[in-house]
Design an enzyme around this catalytic site. Sequence first.
Site, PDB file in Angstrom:
ATOM      1  N   THR A 383      33.483 111.237  27.475  1.00 29.91           N
ATOM      2  CA  THR A 383      34.226 110.413  28.437  1.00 29.91           C
ATOM      3  C   THR A 383      35.617 110.985  28.721  1.00 29.91           C
ATOM      4  OG1 THR A 383      35.107 109.040  26.666  1.00 29.91           O
ATOM      5  CG2 THR A 383      33.076 108.282  27.714  1.00 29.91           C
ATOM      6  N   ASP A 384      36.417 111.140  27.655  1.00 28.38           N
ATOM      7  CA  ASP A 384      37.807 111.521  27.925  1.00 28.38           C
ATOM      8  C   ASP A 384      37.945 112.992  28.290  1.00 28.38           C
ATOM      9  OD1 ASP A 384      37.263 112.289  25.343  1.00 28.38           O
ATOM     10  OD2 ASP A 384      39.011 111.344  24.441  1.00 28.38           O
ATOM     11  N   CYS A 385      37.006 113.828  27.858  1.00 25.87           N
ATOM     12  CA  CYS A 385      37.035 115.231  28.278  1.00 25.87           C
ATOM     13  C   CYS A 385      36.725 115.303  29.769  1.00 25.87           C
ATOM     14  CB  CYS A 385      36.039 116.059  27.471  1.00 25.87           C
ATOM     15  SG  CYS A 385      36.360 115.989  25.703  1.00 25.87           S
ATOM     16  N   GLU A 388      39.918 114.106  31.525  1.00 27.26           N
ATOM     17  CA  GLU A 388      40.988 115.119  31.561  1.00 27.26           C
ATOM     18  C   GLU A 388      40.574 116.271  32.477  1.00 27.26           C
ATOM     19  OE1 GLU A 388      43.867 114.450  30.397  1.00 27.26           O
ATOM     20  OE2 GLU A 388      43.432 112.810  29.001  1.00 27.26           O
TER      21      GLU A 388
END
Length: 649
Positions: A383-385, A388
């Site tokens: 998710t956060d990769c 970003e």
Amino acid sequence: MVSKAFDNLKALQAERGSWPSDYGGPMFLLPMWVALAWVARRMPDAARTARLIAHFTAVQRSDGSIGLHAEATSGSMFTSVLGYVALRLLGLPPDDARTSRLLAWIHANGSPLGAASWGKFTLCLLGLYDWRGLVPLLPELWLLPRASPFHPSRLWCHARMVYLPMAWLYGTKSIAPDDATLTAIRNELYRGTYAEIDWEAHRETVAPSDDYRPSSAPLRTVNRMQSALERFPRLLRRPALDECLTLIRHEDAATNDLDIGPVNAVLNMFVHWFRGADGRADFDRGWPKFDEAYLWDGHDGLKMQGYNNAELWDSAFAIQALLAAEHAGLVSPQRNDSVLAKAHVFLRDNQILEDVPEAERHYRHRSRGGWPFSNRMHGWPITDCTAEGLKCALALEGRYDSEVPPELLRASVELLLSWQNDDGGWGTYERQRGGRWLESLNPSQVFGDIMVDTSYVECTSACLQALVHARRRFPGEFELEAPITRGVQFLRDAQREDGSFEGSWAVCFTYGTWFAVTGLLAAGASANDRAIRRATAFLLEQQRSDGSFSEHGDSCRLRRWIDGEHGHAAQTAWALSTLVRARCEDRSAMARAAQWLCQRQASDGSWPREPMVGVFNKTCLITYDCYRHYFPMWALSEFMTLEHEAPSS
Ligand code: LAN
């Protein structure tokens, strides 16, 4: 200062555009690989053996033990026993000072009977612990109806992918053939009492050092049920093993044999080895890839990394730091281009373009449009990769020829939306699939929060930020208002009494607060928002007299702020950046943090190596060696921008 930091970052960039770096730290990984090498008769050559031994030597604690991770403040039975076995298999005799001190610690603190369950499991494969002494890991669980609350597909993907080969290996009770070395080690570890051990009595024995998550009443009940079932005629064993193998082989194929992490990569290879001739091709494909991907020769010896690498993640932050430096007028666009253009190619080339084949059947979420933590080869988007990655792709859109095609930007937005949990937050790899109560069945003892992929502050913040950027780029194309509002509410609810936010993937309240404040501001909170004010007040209270910030790794384990020993550059950068973004009124606090960062910088533009600052599952620290290269540069750039906007006097 920032200009020098730029030179350093440029010098460290690899030709492919990323920043390769050391991702070691956990101490249970390498011994599992050494065990496999022993069983498969692929022990490393003399030069590499020396480097491997050097690593164990470097992390051995003064009391003789080995901790769960390289900088642990106490020893662990789990990693001390595995470390001992590894060192012996690598050729150190029992009377070497290192092995004898390790063994003395093990005996002074109990015996391998108290090692955490993953340690006992690894010993079983070598015939150094008896399968009867292990709580059953029934492969039949994989045959439960998918809707069952106990179906393993509900587990966090890392736990699921580790317990999958474990279930196959338990189900077959695989053991390596005995030999003189293993016999000797067995006698040393148990002081000759092996034959007399009442194995079943030790299924739940655990040394105090390894008992972070003591067994709960529900876990003891489930363990008893599994033990009872294991005594019945096992009519479903064969189909259950076949199902496990199907899933294992799918995971190998979907990840180019890298597998989601080092633990299942090693365990899957154990499975293939024990399959005999049938598994040889799978083993032979995996073995050399593992070597290349997971082993890292670092300043403290040859170690095994916690992931195949951290390159996408590091590149995404490096790009944002470089853009901040440019925005501050401290690095010219032309200079920046020499680094950013390559980094952008890396970003583009490592986005995931397709879903895995038969995703549903193998319990995989969609993947298309996502970004991984490491590289496309690895195949699991996060998710956060993804968030970003998308932020960077949008920030650089139109600047270079190496475009991320707009339809892939859109796929990325859709993927982010598909991942949001019912509580408004985002987890790591998947939507939450199991109830939080499943954590009460966590059998790992040494790790916390491994059973369910729940929402996290960091992941939620990153996804929120990306969606806010997407709203600007694709006005009206996606329904984003409600998801953003729900995400904001999740972050607000996560704030603690003292104003801080707990981080889960780096140490700890400094990191969580940086993400939460950034997410709230991105979604439109004003600097006067009460949540933001409370968060900055919390940080200001933690500032040290020299202007720096420093939080000890034990904060994560103990879930409260513990002061670190010395100022920490990455943490000071997170705190400074939080204060700047929140338009903190205490200018001198920010100036002192900035000054400390400047003083700490080395003449080549880098910051010195510092205590590990990554973490997982509450207890295990892990190195993010690049954090010291771009976070200080990023925070200083933001501080300088603020200074230009509103000079202090
Ligand atoms: C990671 C590495 C990346 C990390 C971030 C993207 C930084 C984070 O924001 C979300 C969680 C994630 C993806 C993460 C989760 C846990 C991992 C995979 C690791 C810390 C790397 C190693 C760790 C893994 C669980 C180690 C093996 C141990 C087990 C208990 C299975």
